[in-house]
Design an enzyme around this catalytic site. Structure first.
Site, PDB file in Angstrom:
ATOM      1  CB  VAL A 146      11.532  42.352  60.715  1.00  0.00           C
ATOM      2  CG1 VAL A 146      11.998  43.446  59.557  1.00  0.00           C
ATOM      3  CG2 VAL A 146      10.455  41.854  61.084  1.00  0.00           C
ATOM      4  CB  ALA A 147      16.642  43.031  62.949  1.00  0.00           C
ATOM      5  CG  ASP A 169      28.654  28.090  13.802  1.00  0.00           C
ATOM      6  OD1 ASP A 169      28.866  27.003  13.751  1.00  0.00           O
ATOM      7  OD2 ASP A 169      27.351  28.579  13.033  1.00  0.00           O
ATOM      8  CD  GLU A 218      12.534  43.406  55.342  1.00  0.00           C
ATOM      9  OE1 GLU A 218      12.470  42.597  56.342  1.00  0.00           O
ATOM     10  OE2 GLU A 218      13.549  44.395  55.511  1.00  0.00           O
ATOM     11  CD  GLU A 232      18.979  46.797  59.844  1.00  0.00           C
ATOM     12  OE1 GLU A 232      18.173  47.874  58.966  1.00  0.00           O
ATOM     13  OE2 GLU A 232      17.528  46.184  59.968  1.00  0.00           O
TER      14      GLU A 232
END
Length: 946
Positions: free
Chosen positions: A307-308, A354, A312, A735
């Site tokens: 998770v670290a 164009d 997220e 972390e």
């Protein structure tokens, strides 16, 4: 699908040949046209039309296939990074299930991760759905009604009811409802710009012509084009998807939508992050299990590490940052249909543009009037009679004669269109030939009352223009009703040969060889400027029935008029901005090479004496290696007389060389290249619906300057994405490192829990990351060369900054954690999750990351420039977001309810002071790094310029 009645090359058609075996639309003799299509000069019977309608279907293009709403929404969840987030949520749910006792806070945060995924998907879905519905339906290109002969009677029917064999009646101002072969033609001219890109009106004939490309057949007219002069009857030979317009539609539909560089890089990043998170989590699990740690607790620990490593908040931050770019572009009148297209323009290295309607106004405008040896410039552009003719008095007779010798009409805007000063939707427009419209506008600018002139000198006879004489003549009765005058306009060389005199400064003089040479030289000079030149002359005639020979001989030359389709006024500045940004501009047009070069020089695309000018015919003779060699040359390049297939081939070749290609256009002929490009940019006001359908960005104001602005904003978006990537991933290191340090130091508990990590990722980091995503472009963003397609988001420079900033944060939180643990004097083995010292220590780690991220957000706002130079307070949203994160951390530390959820403890004032000192240290270290870079590694752009 509607069947094509084989006009020429049947191999590329969807449904074979007509039962009559008609070999080719343009080559069939006039007397055989009706028989070949099983019809007659009286048209089809009603009964036969019904049968053919059942057989061939409606005369309409198939609606573009769209995914259902649920499939569009579901696609938002299949992005790799969305999958990574879903896995993170599943991990958190699993952690909740394995915890004994279960922690409700873990469950709530797992739900929060899912909410982020849903939010991210909702933002992307809402943006793309809204933009998709804003794009107009392709069906609008087909005229709603048309005039048809059925059972010998003229009827007005919905265009979708046309079938092969119908006889349609066409007049000036009509849109052609299907592909037709002319059987009657009275001085007909059509504008094929929507199909070929060429703005000039082209004459049509009813006679058979030699076999060749159908679009070049002068006896055929095509769906989606306009009749600008004359009248005609024509037999329908192809309807709906079987038309040339339908062929281009199928070509565009078959072209795959290219993924943007950012899409590819985000997908790659998601795979790497997922792989690294899984690998490190598994490795730590394998290391801790043999040490005797409980299996479930060890598994939860490994999940916490995973998770670290998963940021997220990144998908939501990415989507909102791109949405901010979308809103900024919307303020510049640019509709972005896909969020990721915002960034794609920032990586553009080549713009294939164009000409007609994109660089130019698509409105013929008189620029110079020459009479009596003097040139008279004309100001103003477009069909609005706003501007003036310099010293108009000497040329009023010339412009009055030219205006009287016109069949076009100038139509003012409706009463509710006062805010539209120029031609366009709701503005001034011309009914009839655009060249004649330009003459009418010039006459009005010279102060001539056109209605009064027509009333004073009514027309009594006309000899229409034809391609052999290249002249048009009209006879008018003078005010006293006793004399008549003929006015003639046409090609200068043709008209000059029929003149015996010249009006020279108000006096009639013989047209000597010397004066003829002067007129010819002036004509050549105007033509060399890319102007279309017409001459005007007059003579008295004996009466209203003067013969054509009398009318068009012994003329007195009044002068020359030079006109052009003027460039848009903002284009030159936009081209210059793109040049400075290192973006190459290649003109790709269906127009004549001389016209293309003249426009390219006016807007600054061409500055060299001898640019590379390549026609479609030459492209056909090139193999891929030769084309690659041509595109590799640094010379300025103009591609002229090209087809939709040529445009797609050029785009593919550029992409093969690693270029990021943007294509701009407005016609149906541009649609395949628009879709095949890395980013297609269509004109919104003057563009065709098929072009808007194929593009991912639509310029609502048709301003080419919006291209340069979009490149600037796109580059800013990419820079901002990198900024918040550095911001987010650097604290992931902070972390992860304490967890690794505790593992190898033998500490039995984690220095930061998964619940705390999620609180940082979702509570403290998202808002500052969003504020970084809203950073305005840096001043020198358009002075830098475009980045390579192969350059990654996680370049060595980015990874270096992540490691540098993350390492400082990790060092700080490790110091405060182990300092607090060691200061207590408690052995490692005696610590429990409920121990006050342990809870204070993990609170210090969480607060240390939050505080250091506040200073980190300030540090990453610039790549090299000092934050003090742009101002610490210049992004108030970032300061507010950082303060919110610190306030949330304080609440987690002091509020009992949140303490119970996060297992935290109150921090002392001294603790906050220490954490603040580490934050200042981080900012000082980053400022020192930037100073060293500025001193030792100056930025060098393309061509050695900063």
């Amino acid at each position: 699908m509607t069947q094509l009645l084989t006009p020429g090359d049947s191999s590329r058609r969807p449904e074979g040949r007509h039962p009559s075996g008609w070999p080719s639309a343009q080559t069939v003799p006039l007397v055989d046209v009706f028989a070949a299509l099983d019809t007659s000069p009286r048209g089809l019977t009603v009964a036969e039309a019904v049968l053919r309608r059942d057989r061939y279907g409606a005369n309409e293009l198939p609606r573009a296939g769209r995914r259902g709403l649920w499939r569009q929404l579901a696609a938002q969840f299949t992005d790799l990074f969305a999958i990574v987030l879903l896995v993170a949520s599943a991990i958190t749910f699993l952690a909740y299930e394995l915890q004994q006792p279960r922690d409700a806070g873990t469950f709530r945060l797992a739900v929060a991760i899912l909410a982020v995924v849903v939010l991210n998907a909702s933002i992307g879905f809402a943006q793309e759905y809204s933009a998709e519905r804003t794009a107009q339906s392709l069906q609008a290109m087909v005229p709603h009604t048309c005039r048809v002969l059925r059972d010998g009677e003229r009827r007005e029917l919905p265009a979708r009811e046309l079938v092969p064999g119908d006889v349609v009646v066409l007049e000036a101002g009509d849109a052609v409802p299907a592909d037709c072969r002319l059987v009657e033609a009275h001085e007909v001219s059509v504008n094929n710009a929507a199909l070929t890109g060429e703005s000039d009106a082209v004459g049509r004939t009813r006679e058979p012509v030699a076999a060749g490309p159908l679009l070049e057949a002068r006896n055929c007219v095509f769906m989606g084009t306009d009749v600008v002069a004359g009248s005609a009857k024509a037999v329908v030979f192809a309807t709906g998807a079987a038309t040339e317009f339908g062929r281009i539609f199928r070509l565009a539909a078959a072209a795959p939508r290219q993924k943007t560089p950012l899409q590819l890089q985000v997908a790659s990043m998601a795979r790497r992050v997922a792989g690294v998170a899984l690998a490190i989590g598994a490795a730590l699990f394998a290391v801790r299990v043999p040490t005797g740690q409980p299996f479930v607790e060890t598994f939860v620990f490994a999940l916490g590490v995973m998770v670290a490593l998963v940021p997220e908040g990144l998908p939501a931050t990415l989507s909102v940052s791109l949405a901010i770019g979308v809103r900024r572009m919307a303020r510049r009148h640019a509709l972005v249909k896909q969020l990721l297209a915002v960034e794609a323009l920032g990586s553009t290295t080549v713009v294939c543009t164009d000409k007609t309607g994109t660089l130019t106004q698509a409105e013929m405008t008189v620029a110079h009037v020459w009479a009596g040896g003097t040139s008279h410039p004309v100001s103003g552009v477009g069909y609005a009679p706003v501007g003036e003719v310099t010293d108009a008095a000497p040329v009023r007779e010339l412009l009055g004669a030219a205006a009287l010798c016109c069949n076009a009409r100038l139509v003012p805007p409706p009463a509710d269109a006062g805010r539209c000063p120029r031609s366009g939707r709701g503005g001034w427009r011309v009914l009839g030939d655009t060249t004649e419209g330009a003459l009418l506008v010039a006459a009005a600018k010279a102060g001539i009352d056109l209605a009064a002139e027509e009333a004073r000198a009514p027309r009594v006879a006309e000899y229409p223009f034809d391609s052999i004489r290249k002249l048009m003549s009209t006879v008018h009765r003078a005010a006293d009703a006793d004399t008549y005058r003929a006015y003639v306009k046409g090609a200068p060389q043709e008209l000059l040969a029929r003149c015996t005199d010249i009006d020279w400064k108000g006096r009639r003089r013989p047209l000597t060889d010397e004066l003829r040479a002067d007129v010819t030289e002036t004509n050549d000079q105007l033509a060399a400027q890319g102007l279309r030149v017409l001459a005007a002359a007059w003579r008295p005639v004996t009466g209203p029935r003067a013969t054509q020979d009398e009318t068009e001989s012994g003329l007195t030359l009044l002068g020359l008029v030079g006109m052009l389709d003027p460039p848009r006024p903002e284009v030159s500045g936009a081209v210059d901005a793109c040049r400075r940004a290192g973006v190459r501009i290649v003109m790709v047009t269906g127009d004549h090479p001389l016209t293309a070069e003249a426009v390219a020089r006016r807007v600054g695309i061409v500055r060299q004496a001898a640019p590379a000018i390549v026609t479609g015919a030459r492209l056909d003779r090139m193999d891929d290696d030769a084309l690659d060699g041509l595109l590799a040359e640094p010379a300025e390049l103009l591609l002229c007389r090209v087809s939709p297939e040529h445009k797609m081939r050029v785009v593919t070749a550029l992409q093969r060389r690693g270029e990021v290609v943007a294509v701009t256009g407005d016609g149906a002929n541009d649609a395949p290249a628009l879709k095949h490009a890395d980013i297609g940019v269509a004109m919104g006001a003057s563009g065709t619906d098929v072009a808007r359908e194929a593009a991912v960005m639509v310029l609502l104001d048709d301003s080419f300057a919006s291209i340069a602005a979009a490149v600037r904003l796109g580059r800013s978006v990419y820079q901002n994405i990198r900024k918040f990537l550095i911001y987010l991933f650097s604290h992931n290191i902070a972390e992860l490192v304490p967890i690794l340090a505790a593992t190898f130091a033998g500490f039995p508990l984690v220095p930061i829990t998964a619940v705390q990590i999620l609180a940082i990722d979702l509570g403290s980091d998202v808002l500052p990351a969003l504020a970084l995503g809203a950073e305005p472009p840096e001043p020198d963003v358009m002075e830098r060369p475009p980045r390579s397609r192969r350059e990654r988001l996680f370049s060595l420079t980015v990874m270096g900054r992540i490691l540098f900033l993350g390492g400082i944060q990790a060092l700080g939180v490790c110091v405060v954690f182990f300092w607090h643990i060691h200061a207590s004097g408690i052995p490692y083995s005696d610590f429990t999750e409920d121990d006050t010292v342990y809870r204070e220590a993990i609170t210090l780690v969480q607060a240390g990351i939050v505080v250091s991220q506040f200073f980190n957000a300030l540090a990453v706002r610039t790549d090299r420039q000092s934050i003090f130079r742009i101002g610490l307070l210049s992004n108030p949203w970032l300061l507010a977001a950082g303060c919110f994160g610190i306030g949330l951390m304080a609440a987690i530390s002091y509020l009992p309810a949140l303490q119970a959820v996060f297992h935290t403890a109150p921090l002392a004032a001294a603790d906050w002071a220490v954490l603040g000192a580490f934050g200042v240290l981080l900012l000082a270290a980053e400022e020192t790094r930037k100073w060293w870079l500025r001193c030792h590694r100056p930025v060098v752009g393309k061509g050695g310029k900063r």
